[in-house]
Design a protein around this motif. Sequence first.
Motif, PDB file in Angstrom:
ATOM      1  N   GLN A 155       0.826  -1.208   0.000  1.00 43.59           N
ATOM      2  CA  GLN A 155       0.000   0.000   0.000  1.00 43.59           C
ATOM      3  C   GLN A 155       0.862   1.259   0.000  1.00 43.59           C
ATOM      4  O   GLN A 155       0.432   2.320  -0.441  1.00 43.59           O
ATOM      5  N   LYS A 156       2.074   1.120   0.523  1.00 45.42           N
ATOM      6  CA  LYS A 156       3.001   2.245   0.528  1.00 45.42           C
ATOM      7  C   LYS A 156       4.380   1.772   0.075  1.00 45.42           C
ATOM      8  O   LYS A 156       4.668   0.573   0.010  1.00 45.42           O
ATOM      9  N   GLU A 157       5.230   2.722  -0.258  1.00 43.87           N
ATOM     10  CA  GLU A 157       6.592   2.443  -0.697  1.00 43.87           C
ATOM     11  C   GLU A 157       7.563   2.709   0.444  1.00 43.87           C
ATOM     12  O   GLU A 157       7.552   3.797   1.026  1.00 43.87           O
ATOM     13  N   ILE A 158       8.381   1.705   0.773  1.00 47.28           N
ATOM     14  CA  ILE A 158       9.405   1.863   1.816  1.00 47.28           C
ATOM     15  C   ILE A 158      10.755   1.546   1.183  1.00 47.28           C
ATOM     16  O   ILE A 158      10.894   0.525   0.502  1.00 47.28           O
ATOM     17  N   ARG A 159      11.742   2.395   1.415  1.00 42.44           N
ATOM     18  CA  ARG A 159      13.079   2.182   0.876  1.00 42.44           C
ATOM     19  C   ARG A 159      14.119   2.302   1.980  1.00 42.44           C
ATOM     20  O   ARG A 159      13.967   3.132   2.888  1.00 42.44           O
ATOM     21  N   SER A 160      15.161   1.494   1.865  1.00 46.53           N
ATOM     22  CA  SER A 160      16.302   1.606   2.774  1.00 46.53           C
ATOM     23  C   SER A 160      17.582   1.494   1.952  1.00 46.53           C
ATOM     24  O   SER A 160      17.644   0.724   0.985  1.00 46.53           O
ATOM     25  N   ALA A 161      18.594   2.237   2.352  1.00 51.95           N
ATOM     26  CA  ALA A 161      19.858   2.261   1.617  1.00 51.95           C
ATOM     27  C   ALA A 161      20.869   1.308   2.241  1.00 51.95           C
ATOM     28  O   ALA A 161      21.114   1.344   3.450  1.00 51.95           O
ATOM     29  N   TYR A 162      21.430   0.437   1.410  1.00 49.63           N
ATOM     30  CA  TYR A 162      22.508  -0.471   1.801  1.00 49.63           C
ATOM     31  C   TYR A 162      23.411  -0.688   0.588  1.00 49.63           C
ATOM     32  O   TYR A 162      22.952  -0.600  -0.554  1.00 49.63           O
ATOM     33  N   ASP A 163      24.680  -0.997   0.834  1.00 47.08           N
ATOM     34  CA  ASP A 163      25.574  -1.434  -0.245  1.00 47.08           C
ATOM     35  C   ASP A 163      25.440  -2.947  -0.364  1.00 47.08           C
ATOM     36  O   ASP A 163      26.134  -3.703   0.311  1.00 47.08           O
ATOM     37  N   ILE A 164      24.545  -3.379  -1.227  1.00 43.59           N
ATOM     38  CA  ILE A 164      24.108  -4.774  -1.243  1.00 43.59           C
ATOM     39  C   ILE A 164      24.968  -5.613  -2.185  1.00 43.59           C
ATOM     40  O   ILE A 164      25.193  -5.239  -3.340  1.00 43.59           O
ATOM     41  N   ARG A 165      25.386  -6.775  -1.676  1.00 42.73           N
ATOM     42  CA  ARG A 165      26.102  -7.740  -2.513  1.00 42.73           C
ATOM     43  C   ARG A 165      25.220  -8.934  -2.865  1.00 42.73           C
ATOM     44  O   ARG A 165      25.187  -9.380  -3.999  1.00 42.73           O
ATOM     45  N   ASN A 166      24.490  -9.457  -1.876  1.00 42.29           N
ATOM     46  CA  ASN A 166      23.613 -10.615  -2.098  1.00 42.29           C
ATOM     47  C   ASN A 166      22.346 -10.469  -1.263  1.00 42.29           C
ATOM     48  O   ASN A 166      22.361  -9.814  -0.225  1.00 42.29           O
ATOM     49  N   ILE A 167      21.265 -11.118  -1.719  1.00 37.36           N
ATOM     50  CA  ILE A 167      20.003 -11.144  -0.976  1.00 37.36           C
ATOM     51  C   ILE A 167      19.389 -12.531  -1.083  1.00 37.36           C
ATOM     52  O   ILE A 167      19.375 -13.131  -2.167  1.00 37.36           O
ATOM     53  N   VAL A 168      18.865 -13.032   0.038  1.00 38.06           N
ATOM     54  CA  VAL A 168      18.005 -14.213   0.036  1.00 38.06           C
ATOM     55  C   VAL A 168      16.858 -13.935   0.999  1.00 38.06           C
ATOM     56  O   VAL A 168      16.930 -13.013   1.820  1.00 38.06           O
ATOM     57  N   ALA A 169      15.803 -14.753   0.912  1.00 39.31           N
ATOM     58  CA  ALA A 169      14.652 -14.527   1.789  1.00 39.31           C
ATOM     59  C   ALA A 169      13.895 -15.825   1.989  1.00 39.31           C
ATOM     60  O   ALA A 169      13.926 -16.732   1.149  1.00 39.31           O
ATOM     61  N   ASP A 170      13.207 -15.920   3.138  1.00 39.06           N
ATOM     62  CA  ASP A 170      12.219 -16.976   3.347  1.00 39.06           C
ATOM     63  C   ASP A 170      10.864 -16.285   3.510  1.00 39.06           C
ATOM     64  O   ASP A 170      10.711 -15.119   3.127  1.00 39.06           O
ATOM     65  N   ASP A 171       9.883 -16.974   4.060  1.00 35.12           N
ATOM     66  CA  ASP A 171       8.561 -16.365   4.175  1.00 35.12           C
ATOM     67  C   ASP A 171       8.442 -15.393   5.340  1.00 35.12           C
ATOM     68  O   ASP A 171       7.387 -14.771   5.534  1.00 35.12           O
ATOM     69  N   LYS A 172       9.518 -15.222   6.121  1.00 30.35           N
ATOM     70  CA  LYS A 172       9.470 -14.325   7.277  1.00 30.35           C
ATOM     71  C   LYS A 172      10.494 -13.188   7.216  1.00 30.35           C
ATOM     72  O   LYS A 172      10.204 -12.083   7.671  1.00 30.35           O
ATOM     73  N   SER A 173      11.673 -13.490   6.707  1.00 37.19           N
ATOM     74  CA  SER A 173      12.762 -12.510   6.790  1.00 37.19           C
ATOM     75  C   SER A 173      13.512 -12.374   5.469  1.00 37.19           C
ATOM     76  O   SER A 173      13.531 -13.296   4.649  1.00 37.19           O
ATOM     77  N   ILE A 174      14.131 -11.217   5.314  1.00 36.71           N
ATOM     78  CA  ILE A 174      15.023 -10.925   4.183  1.00 36.71           C
ATOM     79  C   ILE A 174      16.433 -10.814   4.747  1.00 36.71           C
ATOM     80  O   ILE A 174      16.645 -10.161   5.777  1.00 36.71           O
ATOM     81  N   TYR A 175      17.389 -11.438   4.074  1.00 35.74           N
ATOM     82  CA  TYR A 175      18.777 -11.402   4.540  1.00 35.74           C
ATOM     83  C   TYR A 175      19.642 -10.722   3.481  1.00 35.74           C
ATOM     84  O   TYR A 175      19.658 -11.122   2.318  1.00 35.74           O
ATOM     85  N   LEU A 176      20.340  -9.677   3.908  1.00 36.96           N
ATOM     86  CA  LEU A 176      21.256  -8.945   3.040  1.00 36.96           C
ATOM     87  C   LEU A 176      22.687  -9.273   3.411  1.00 36.96           C
ATOM     88  O   LEU A 176      23.037  -9.326   4.594  1.00 36.96           O
ATOM     89  N   ALA A 177      23.538  -9.450   2.415  1.00 36.80           N
ATOM     90  CA  ALA A 177      24.978  -9.452   2.611  1.00 36.80           C
ATOM     91  C   ALA A 177      25.509  -8.170   1.970  1.00 36.80           C
ATOM     92  O   ALA A 177      25.244  -7.900   0.797  1.00 36.80           O
ATOM     93  N   THR A 178      26.205  -7.361   2.746  1.00 37.52           N
ATOM     94  CA  THR A 178      26.647  -6.059   2.253  1.00 37.52           C
ATOM     95  C   THR A 178      28.122  -6.065   1.887  1.00 37.52           C
ATOM     96  O   THR A 178      28.873  -6.967   2.259  1.00 37.52           O
ATOM     97  N   LYS A 179      28.527  -5.035   1.174  1.00 33.13           N
ATOM     98  CA  LYS A 179      29.928  -4.886   0.783  1.00 33.13           C
ATOM     99  C   LYS A 179      30.816  -4.538   1.971  1.00 33.13           C
ATOM    100  O   LYS A 179      32.036  -4.610   1.868  1.00 33.13           O
ATOM    101  N   GLN A 180      30.217  -4.182   3.091  1.00 34.86           N
ATOM    102  CA  GLN A 180      30.979  -3.888   4.310  1.00 34.86           C
ATOM    103  C   GLN A 180      31.166  -5.132   5.183  1.00 34.86           C
ATOM    104  O   GLN A 180      31.660  -5.028   6.306  1.00 34.86           O
ATOM    105  N   GLY A 181      30.768  -6.303   4.686  1.00 36.13           N
ATOM    106  CA  GLY A 181      30.935  -7.534   5.456  1.00 36.13           C
ATOM    107  C   GLY A 181      29.847  -7.777   6.475  1.00 36.13           C
ATOM    108  O   GLY A 181      30.036  -8.539   7.420  1.00 36.13           O
ATOM    109  N   GLU A 182      28.681  -7.174   6.274  1.00 36.32           N
ATOM    110  CA  GLU A 182      27.566  -7.350   7.209  1.00 36.32           C
ATOM    111  C   GLU A 182      26.572  -8.381   6.681  1.00 36.32           C
ATOM    112  O   GLU A 182      26.355  -8.483   5.467  1.00 36.32           O
ATOM    113  N   ILE A 183      25.961  -9.103   7.593  1.00 39.99           N
ATOM    114  CA  ILE A 183      24.776  -9.893   7.309  1.00 39.99           C
ATOM    115  C   ILE A 183      23.641  -9.250   8.100  1.00 39.99           C
ATOM    116  O   ILE A 183      23.725  -9.128   9.326  1.00 39.99           O
TER     117      ILE A 183
END
Length: 331
Positions: free
Chosen positions: A225-253
């Motif tokens: 219903q609305k647009e939400i954006r967040s800024a990250y330096d993203i390298r990889n993304i995976v997801a299940d039915d509950k959560s989204i997991y980002l791997a960033t260029k700064q070595g974060e999960i």
Amino acid sequence: MKILFYILLLFTVIVFSACSSKEVYKPVFVQDDWKYFGDSNVTINDISANAALVENHKVLVDKKVIDIKIPKTHKLLGYSDGWILSSSIDGNLTLVYAADRNMTEEFDLKRTIATASVKNDLLAVLFSNNEMALYSIASKSLLLKEQGEAPIVVNSKIVKPYFKDDLVIFSTLDGKIVIINSKEKKKLRSVIVSSEKHFNNVIYFNLIDNKIIAATGHKILSLSQKEIRSAYDIRNIVADDKSIYLATKQGEIISLTSDLQQNAKLKFPFAHFLGMIISGDKLYVLEKEGYIIEISKDLLKYTVYEVDIDDGYVYIDDKIFFVDNKYISVE
């Protein structure tokens, strides 16, 4: 001449010092060698989002090598609705049905193709100039065309068009989601994911919790219903039915909700992540220096294992990482 010689010598020393001091990920503790690892009997020569090109220009899909040869002048575009798709640089697109290689369809589209996908009689094509098009496979006729803004330079992770009921959703090369009604043959909506000038193509698309989740290398979008954006330096993304997991260029999960609220975050200094797999209650992350990190989904616990990998294409097939001529299974 002596002054020039010393200047060149100083420059060489600075360059090599910078290269030799490059930081890499070094885990504090390594549990053991990863057990589910070995020769894969194939070498990955090229990849798409859901298929890989191996020796003799055959195709690896769903952990099986299909006895279909891609022409040497073609690039593998992927696997869609039972078809293997490939194209030449000048827009000769070939579809071969995986279950019967005698079933083929060809389109001469005259322009370089970035990606494509199929559903029933519909062929959706995203061209490298960011033009979007729908074709009938049976009649070879053009059903719809939309022109996007031509990109300057893009990330190699290009997302193929997504079919949902009567909708075709294009993830563009200039950081947008374009939603088209295939029955009415018209554009319904265009939504910006991010607006960077370079490497701004959409690299991830999914439907999670009745929301569109899309990301470029710079931002992630949650759309309902609305647009939400967040800024990250993203390298990889995976997801299940509950959560989204980002791997960033700064070595974060980073774990996010479908509304992009942060659940938890882990930091692995200087890590360069090659890919992620979710299996059961664990997240498995492959790291460039030869480590596989097993992480609980709540990101509270992790264990580091060692794997012997070389540089090469990384292809993820369900629960297996294929790297060059090796496999790493997480099951």
